[in-house]
Design a protein around this motif. Structure first.
Motif, mmCIF file in Angstrom:
data_model
loop_
_atom_site.group_PDB
_atom_site.id
_atom_site.type_symbol
_atom_site.label_atom_id
_atom_site.label_comp_id
_atom_site.label_asym_id
_atom_site.label_seq_id
_atom_site.Cartn_x
_atom_site.Cartn_y
_atom_site.Cartn_z
ATOM 1 N N ILE A 51 0.846 -1.188 0.000
ATOM 2 C CA ILE A 51 0.000 0.000 0.000
ATOM 3 C C ILE A 51 0.882 1.238 0.000
ATOM 4 N N HIS A 52 0.905 1.932 -1.112
ATOM 5 C CA HIS A 52 1.704 3.146 -1.233
ATOM 6 C C HIS A 52 1.156 3.953 -2.400
ATOM 7 N N GLU A 53 1.519 5.222 -2.476
ATOM 8 C CA GLU A 53 1.056 6.078 -3.576
ATOM 9 C C GLU A 53 1.838 5.763 -4.849
#
Length: 250
Positions: free
Chosen positions: A248-250
């Motif tokens: 989960i990361h941009e």
């Protein structure tokens, strides 16, 4: 021994008064309990209104709040010493399985544990408390051996006693919490003005009630003693959650 006694059925409830009488035979007991029945209050604290403490005589106090309020007030404002243990009950009706999440009885004991003390919650598996003296006897026996309990500094004992005469109870069983099916639907009704109102429905039927559970022990005529604690972390999911978060990361 110094005991703080509380409950969720209210300061005048038969279960509390019966236990208070018995504990006073061998301990100094201060009782701080709700003014009215606060069953199902769970761990709620009253934060937007003041708490009012009424002395009812003979170390008995009532509070216009929840069971958690009662224990919190007693330990952080009323008493000038730390009791040896917090006891909550005797509740009218069982507190087993999922019930402990809603139970004011268990919550009062849990607040004692939060504030650093050993704690016991005790319930009789009957709303009529026909055999309340069996629950009293169970606590008396447990107290005789509390000094030997190896984990009392980190554990709450959730005790449920069958609604049976003492000579029909088979003994004590160490148990785990069972599980219920989901709760029954709310009950629809209308007030006298015709406005819809809703009553919370009954709890779900037993689902996980096999051998080893609190439900099973009670059905077999044993006193259920379940060690519970306040740490809600699901340790089995720590690694899986950590792996999931890595993506989960941009």
């Amino acid at each position: 021994m110094k005991i703080l006694l509380s409950n969720d059925d209210g300061y005048s409830a038969l279960g509390l008064q019966s236990l208070r009488t018995a504990l006073n035979e061998f301990a100094t007991v201060v009782t701080v309990a709700p003014e009215i029945n606060r069953s199902g209050a769970s761990n709620s604290l009253t934060l937007e209104n003041p708490l009012r403490l009424n002395h009812r005589g003979n170390n008995l106090y009532s509070v216009n709040g929840t069971p958690t309020d009662c224990v919190h007030l007693a330990l952080t404002g009323l008493l000038d010493y730390d009791p040896d243990i917090v006891v909550s009950g005797i509740n009218a009706g069982a507190n087993m399985g999922d019930d402990v999440l809603y139970s004011g009885t268990v919550a009062a004991a849990m607040e004692g544990r939060f504030l650093g003390l050993p704690a016991i919650a005790i319930s009789s598996c009957s709303f009529e408390l026909k055999h309340v003296q069996s629950a009293v006897k169970a606590i008396q026996l447990l107290f005789k051996h509390m000094s030997d309990f190896p984990d009392k500094e980190d554990t709450i004992l959730n005790v449920n006693v069958p609604s049976l005469p003492w000579d029909e109870i088979k003994g004590f069983k160490t148990t785990r919490l069972g599980k219920r099916h989901k709760a029954e639907p709310v009950i629809n009704a209308k007030d006298p003005r015709g406005t819809p109102i809703y009553w919370v429905g009954p709890p779900g039927e037993e689902q996980d009630a096999g051998e080893g559970t609190d439900f099973y022990a009670i059905h077999q005529g044993y006193i259920s003693v379940t060690p519970i604690h306040t740490d809600l972390t699901r340790y089995q999911a720590i690694n899986a959650t950590s792996d999931w978060l890595k993506n989960i990361h941009e």
